[in-house]
Write a protein that holds these residues in place. Sequence first.
Motif, mmCIF file in Angstrom:
data_model
loop_
_atom_site.group_PDB
_atom_site.id
_atom_site.type_symbol
_atom_site.label_atom_id
_atom_site.label_comp_id
_atom_site.label_asym_id
_atom_site.label_seq_id
_atom_site.Cartn_x
_atom_site.Cartn_y
_atom_site.Cartn_z
ATOM 1 N N SER A 194 0.758 -1.190 -0.024
ATOM 2 C CA SER A 194 0.183 -0.043 -0.220
ATOM 3 C C SER A 194 0.762 1.227 -0.015
ATOM 4 O O SER A 194 0.208 2.236 0.131
ATOM 5 C CB SER A 194 -0.879 -0.077 1.205
ATOM 6 O OG SER A 194 -0.394 -0.011 2.539
ATOM 7 N N ILE A 195 2.034 1.085 -0.106
ATOM 8 C CA ILE A 195 2.958 2.130 -0.063
ATOM 9 C C ILE A 195 3.106 2.823 -1.519
ATOM 10 O O ILE A 195 3.640 2.044 -2.431
ATOM 11 C CB ILE A 195 4.328 1.934 0.545
ATOM 12 C CG1 ILE A 195 4.361 1.623 2.101
ATOM 13 C CG2 ILE A 195 5.498 3.175 0.509
ATOM 14 C CD1 ILE A 195 5.421 1.122 2.590
ATOM 15 N N TYR A 196 2.726 4.132 -1.727
ATOM 16 C CA TYR A 196 3.016 4.640 -2.808
ATOM 17 C C TYR A 196 4.554 5.411 -3.340
ATOM 18 O O TYR A 196 4.926 5.547 -4.329
ATOM 19 C CB TYR A 196 2.035 5.618 -3.135
ATOM 20 C CG TYR A 196 0.516 4.949 -3.607
ATOM 21 C CD1 TYR A 196 -0.292 4.736 -2.500
ATOM 22 C CD2 TYR A 196 0.478 4.454 -4.584
ATOM 23 C CE1 TYR A 196 -1.515 3.930 -2.561
ATOM 24 C CE2 TYR A 196 -0.668 3.678 -5.024
ATOM 25 C CZ TYR A 196 -1.604 3.492 -4.001
ATOM 26 O OH TYR A 196 -2.875 2.802 -4.348
ATOM 27 N N PHE A 197 4.815 6.184 -1.959
ATOM 28 C CA PHE A 197 6.282 6.699 -2.253
ATOM 29 C C PHE A 197 6.817 6.592 -1.030
ATOM 30 O O PHE A 197 6.246 6.660 0.019
ATOM 31 C CB PHE A 197 6.025 8.032 -2.944
ATOM 32 C CG PHE A 197 5.119 9.126 -2.123
ATOM 33 C CD1 PHE A 197 3.715 9.056 -2.537
ATOM 34 C CD2 PHE A 197 5.603 10.026 -1.320
ATOM 35 C CE1 PHE A 197 2.900 9.915 -1.715
ATOM 36 C CE2 PHE A 197 4.671 10.673 -0.629
ATOM 37 C CZ PHE A 197 3.445 10.689 -1.085
ATOM 38 N N MET A 198 8.172 6.900 -0.983
ATOM 39 C CA MET A 198 8.877 6.965 0.370
ATOM 40 C C MET A 198 9.953 8.045 0.097
ATOM 41 O O MET A 198 10.153 8.780 -0.899
ATOM 42 C CB MET A 198 9.748 5.730 0.428
ATOM 43 C CG MET A 198 8.620 4.550 0.469
ATOM 44 S SD MET A 198 9.454 3.083 1.104
ATOM 45 C CE MET A 198 10.329 3.080 2.813
ATOM 46 N N GLY A 199 10.590 8.490 1.295
ATOM 47 C CA GLY A 199 11.545 9.462 1.392
ATOM 48 C C GLY A 199 12.247 9.452 2.523
ATOM 49 O O GLY A 199 12.047 8.832 3.433
ATOM 50 N N TRP A 200 13.222 10.404 2.508
ATOM 51 C CA TRP A 200 14.073 10.734 3.639
ATOM 52 C C TRP A 200 13.838 12.167 3.951
ATOM 53 O O TRP A 200 13.975 12.929 3.156
ATOM 54 C CB TRP A 200 15.673 10.498 3.356
ATOM 55 C CG TRP A 200 15.748 9.063 3.078
ATOM 56 C CD1 TRP A 200 15.824 8.489 1.884
ATOM 57 C CD2 TRP A 200 16.188 8.112 4.121
ATOM 58 N NE1 TRP A 200 16.447 7.038 2.113
ATOM 59 C CE2 TRP A 200 16.440 6.974 3.628
ATOM 60 C CE3 TRP A 200 16.295 8.202 5.612
ATOM 61 C CZ2 TRP A 200 16.798 5.778 4.353
ATOM 62 C CZ3 TRP A 200 16.708 7.046 6.304
ATOM 63 C CH2 TRP A 200 17.042 5.787 5.577
ATOM 64 N N PHE A 201 13.919 12.338 5.410
ATOM 65 C CA PHE A 201 13.844 13.755 5.979
ATOM 66 C C PHE A 201 15.022 13.896 6.952
ATOM 67 O O PHE A 201 15.122 12.705 7.441
ATOM 68 C CB PHE A 201 12.566 14.054 6.344
ATOM 69 C CG PHE A 201 11.469 14.269 5.491
ATOM 70 C CD1 PHE A 201 10.875 13.109 4.771
ATOM 71 C CD2 PHE A 201 11.057 15.343 4.757
ATOM 72 C CE1 PHE A 201 9.860 12.956 3.800
ATOM 73 C CE2 PHE A 201 10.071 15.640 3.901
ATOM 74 C CZ PHE A 201 9.706 14.242 3.332
ATOM 75 N N ARG A 202 15.231 15.034 7.285
ATOM 76 C CA ARG A 202 16.280 15.205 8.320
ATOM 77 C C ARG A 202 16.081 16.542 9.329
ATOM 78 O O ARG A 202 15.354 17.204 8.775
ATOM 79 C CB ARG A 202 17.954 15.481 7.961
ATOM 80 C CG ARG A 202 18.023 16.616 7.280
ATOM 81 C CD ARG A 202 19.280 16.513 6.506
ATOM 82 N NE ARG A 202 19.658 17.872 5.797
ATOM 83 C CZ ARG A 202 20.834 18.256 4.969
ATOM 84 N NH1 ARG A 202 21.738 16.964 4.843
ATOM 85 N NH2 ARG A 202 21.002 19.222 4.563
ATOM 86 N N GLN A 203 16.305 16.206 10.590
ATOM 87 C CA GLN A 203 16.346 17.685 11.645
ATOM 88 C C GLN A 203 17.333 17.635 12.581
ATOM 89 O O GLN A 203 17.631 16.612 13.087
ATOM 90 C CB GLN A 203 14.874 17.488 12.021
ATOM 91 C CG GLN A 203 14.485 18.435 13.072
ATOM 92 C CD GLN A 203 12.800 18.419 13.621
ATOM 93 O OE1 GLN A 203 12.554 17.294 13.580
ATOM 94 N NE2 GLN A 203 12.589 19.621 13.821
ATOM 95 N N ALA A 204 17.957 18.996 12.456
ATOM 96 C CA ALA A 204 19.209 19.222 13.103
ATOM 97 C C ALA A 204 18.584 19.627 14.494
ATOM 98 O O ALA A 204 17.309 20.613 14.494
ATOM 99 C CB ALA A 204 19.970 19.995 12.664
ATOM 100 N N PRO A 205 19.049 19.728 15.580
ATOM 101 C CA PRO A 205 18.451 20.575 16.943
ATOM 102 C C PRO A 205 18.431 22.013 16.489
ATOM 103 O O PRO A 205 19.303 22.666 16.055
ATOM 104 C CB PRO A 205 19.655 20.342 17.761
ATOM 105 C CG PRO A 205 20.660 19.102 17.177
ATOM 106 C CD PRO A 205 20.410 18.874 15.760
ATOM 107 N N GLY A 206 17.285 22.162 16.972
ATOM 108 C CA GLY A 206 16.951 23.887 16.964
ATOM 109 C C GLY A 206 16.493 24.292 15.198
ATOM 110 O O GLY A 206 16.140 25.455 15.071
ATOM 111 N N LYS A 207 16.306 23.294 14.308
ATOM 112 C CA LYS A 207 16.192 23.549 12.984
ATOM 113 C C LYS A 207 14.809 22.875 12.572
ATOM 114 O O LYS A 207 14.411 21.910 13.295
ATOM 115 C CB LYS A 207 17.234 23.261 12.127
ATOM 116 C CG LYS A 207 18.422 24.039 12.453
ATOM 117 C CD LYS A 207 19.370 23.788 11.166
ATOM 118 C CE LYS A 207 20.790 24.425 11.474
ATOM 119 N NZ LYS A 207 21.777 24.368 10.495
#
Length: 124
Positions: A28-41
Motif C-alpha cells: 500500500s506504499i506509493y512513495f517513500m522519502g528521507w527527511f532530516r532534522q538538526a537540533p533547533g532547526k
Amino acid sequence: QLVESGGGSVQAGGSLKLSCAASGNTNSIYFMGWFRQAPGKEREAVAGIGNDGSIRYGDAVNGRFTISKDIDADTLSLQMTNLKTEDDAMYYCAASSTRCWPSALLDGTTYNIWGRGTQVTVSS
C-alpha cells in the motif's frame, strides 16, 4: 513499520549509506522519502522516490546524495557522499499510503508513516 539503520559518525568529505526496512502492508506504499532534522532547526526534506520511479532531491543535497529503492526487499536507501558538517542531523525514513504528484515528494505533510530516525554526525 519503518526502521532506519546505517547512521554514524564520519568526517567531512566522507560517505555513509542509510537504509530503511519497511514491514507490514508494504503493497500500500506509493512513495517513500528521507527527511532530516538538526537540533533547533525545522525538518528538512532530503529526497523522495515514487513507485513510478520519480525522484526529487532537496537543494542542499542534490548531486551528493542518491536515493534508491529495492522493491523486492522493501528497502529504501540513501547513499550520502561528500558529507558536510551541515548534513549533521537525525535522518528519518517516511512513507505514504496515498498517491501524490512527484512535486509532493519533498512535502513532509504528504507522508503518513515515519521511522524513529538514525543519527548522522559529521565532524570537520
